[in-house]
Design a protein around this motif. Structure first.
Motif, PDB file in Angstrom:
ATOM      1  N   UNK A 163      42.674  13.410   5.875  1.00  0.00           N
ATOM      2  CA  UNK A 163      44.004  14.540   5.998  1.00  0.00           C
ATOM      3  C   UNK A 163      44.054  15.296   6.997  1.00  0.00           C
ATOM      4  N   UNK A 164      43.412  15.682   6.902  1.00  0.00           N
ATOM      5  CA  UNK A 164      44.064  17.132   8.090  1.00  0.00           C
ATOM      6  C   UNK A 164      43.690  16.076   9.273  1.00  0.00           C
ATOM      7  N   UNK A 165      43.077  15.549   9.719  1.00  0.00           N
ATOM      8  CA  UNK A 165      42.771  14.812  11.200  1.00  0.00           C
ATOM      9  C   UNK A 165      44.363  14.131  10.910  1.00  0.00           C
ATOM     10  N   UNK A 166      44.921  13.220  10.234  1.00  0.00           N
ATOM     11  CA  UNK A 166      46.012  12.776   9.846  1.00  0.00           C
ATOM     12  C   UNK A 166      47.119  13.534  10.525  1.00  0.00           C
ATOM     13  N   UNK A 207      42.123   5.827  -5.015  1.00  0.00           N
ATOM     14  CA  UNK A 207      42.295   7.095  -4.618  1.00  0.00           C
ATOM     15  C   UNK A 207      42.473   8.347  -3.241  1.00  0.00           C
ATOM     16  N   UNK A 208      43.044   8.858  -2.940  1.00  0.00           N
ATOM     17  CA  UNK A 208      43.496   9.480  -1.783  1.00  0.00           C
ATOM     18  C   UNK A 208      42.434   9.756  -1.568  1.00  0.00           C
ATOM     19  N   UNK A 209      42.658  10.034   0.058  1.00  0.00           N
ATOM     20  CA  UNK A 209      41.199  10.183   1.306  1.00  0.00           C
ATOM     21  C   UNK A 209      41.569  11.984   1.503  1.00  0.00           C
ATOM     22  N   UNK A 210      40.079  12.052   1.076  1.00  0.00           N
ATOM     23  CA  UNK A 210      39.281  13.476   1.801  1.00  0.00           C
ATOM     24  C   UNK A 210      40.012  14.498   2.562  1.00  0.00           C
ATOM     25  N   UNK A 211      39.660  15.279   1.916  1.00  0.00           N
ATOM     26  CA  UNK A 211      40.777  16.229   2.262  1.00  0.00           C
ATOM     27  C   UNK A 211      40.331  16.216   4.376  1.00  0.00           C
ATOM     28  N   UNK A 212      39.588  15.923   5.064  1.00  0.00           N
ATOM     29  CA  UNK A 212      39.266  15.320   6.291  1.00  0.00           C
ATOM     30  C   UNK A 212      39.650  14.816   7.031  1.00  0.00           C
TER      31      UNK A 212
END
Length: 385
Positions: free
Chosen positions: A241-244, A234-239
């Motif tokens: 990923x945006x932080x990264x 499973x990939x990270x949640x949108x929030x």
């Protein structure tokens, strides 16, 4: 007497050296490590009861069975450019001397018990630790045990999509000292397994008893990062990923945006490092998109965990590299991932290991040939019946 392809694996960890040797016909009769979690992982893959959960400083040479090859991947913490660089006589890296002691004791306590071959693995920083003096001292100690030595430096990226450069010392009890002309003749043969910095070190240390062998060029890798990705993860949640994304330099953000325009997935990896970004020293996500991962590390801190990213189809996703992907990056896709050991301990085991196909290559192109030559020589030297 005929030699057998038997080995002892010191600092055996989860057994990736064992795996590589076994694939080239060797039987590991003795494995040693002080980590119980690594023992459990090792024994889940290799049966036989030959793994010993013990500190190398607590064992004697008489406890080790007679073998043809002794391998040691002793700790790199005090030699690595990412470590303390306090040298071979300090900290965990000083356990090299216990390996030397054991080899000596094997010869003293049992007639002919010293292994004919040794293989030692460590970080490339060993070549420059203490301005090269640590490696000179180590090679001299092996010479004093009777071993003539050789050095190879191999990047696992020739085999798997991971940048992982390691130095290997190979020693044998039967190599005669080579003249400067003989050394120069072998070193003049091009091979990327013995790069120029290794040749320079050899040339600068003629008092070391060398026994160099011709080796072929390393292979060209046939797989890329995309080939090891576990799409079931499973990939990270949108929030998150945006932080990264917001932790990246602008040039890396632009690269991600460009990748997102493709109609297929493109993959990269990220390590977080402390960098000056926007005029402030802060945690920064550094992107790599050349088709290979950075060197797997032991997960001692949040920055040590490598992140895999994909971009395309108008999306950008990210998450931590998982255990199965770590195994694939180490050339151990068939490794049985245990369910009763924490993910951190599993990742620690792989990050602290040796890439399997590198060991296979060394065994096939060096150890096995040397083994066959020695066995042949021993056979022809026997008197006729």
């Amino acid at each position: 007497m005929k030699l057998e392809k038997t080995a002892a694996d010191f600092f055996a960890g989860i057994g990736l050296v064992t795996m590589g040797l076994v694939k080239q016909g060797w039987e590991v009769k003795y494995a040693l490590d002080y980590s119980d979690e690594k023992r459990r992982m090792y024994e889940g893959n290799f049966r036989g009861g030959h793994y010993h959960h013990k500190d190398i400083r607590e064992i004697s040479g008489i406890e080790v069975p007679k073998v043809t090859l002794a391998h040691a991947s002793f700790p790199c913490a005090n030699l690595s450019v990412a470590g303390s660089r306090t040298g071979l006589h300090s900290g965990e890296s000083s356990t090299f001397w216990d390996f030397v002691r054991l080899i000596s004791e094997m010869g003293e306590l049992r007639c002919g018990g010293k292994p004919p071959f040794i293989l030692i693995e460590n970080v490339e920083g060993f070549l420059t630790s203490g301005c090269g003096e640590d490696l000179i001292v180590a090679l001299t100690a092996l010479n004093n045990l009777g071993y003539a030595v050789d050095i190879l430096v191999i990047d696992a990226a020739h085999f798997v999509p991971q940048s992982r450069v390691r130095l290997f010392i190979l020693g044998n009890l039967f190599g005669l000292s080579q003249t400067c002309d003989e050394l120069e003749q072998i070193m003049s043969k091009p091979t990327d397994a013995r790069p120029q910095k290794v040749k320079n070190f050899i040339a600068a240390n003629p008092t070391i008893r060398w026994s160099l062998r011709k080796v072929p060029d390393l292979p060209q890798r046939t797989i890329n990062l995309a080939d090891i990705v576990d799409e079931t993860e499973q990939w990270w949640a949108k929030e998150r990923t945006e932080y990264l994304f917001n932790q990246m330099f602008e040039r890396h953000q632009a690269q991600i945006r460009l990748m997102m325009q493709n109609e297929y997935w493109l993959y990269g990896t990220v390590f977080r490092r402390m960098r000056v970004r926007d005029g402030i020293k802060q945690s920064t996500a550094e992107l790599r998109t050349d088709g290979i991962a950075g060197c797997l590390r032991t997960p001692k801190g949040g920055s040590a965990r490598q992140i895999i990213v994909r971009a395309g189809k108008g999306r950008f996703d990210a998450r931590l590299i998982n255990a199965r992907e770590s195994a694939r990056l180490m050339g151990a896709s068939e490794y049985l991932i245990p369910e009763n050991i924490s993910l951190n301990n599993i990742l620690f085991g792989f990050g602290d290991a040796v890439c399997v196909p590198v060991i296979e290559w060394i065994a096939k192109n060096y150890l096995n040939l040397l083994f066959d030559e020695l066995n042949s020589a021993m056979k022809t030297s026997l008197p006729a019946a």
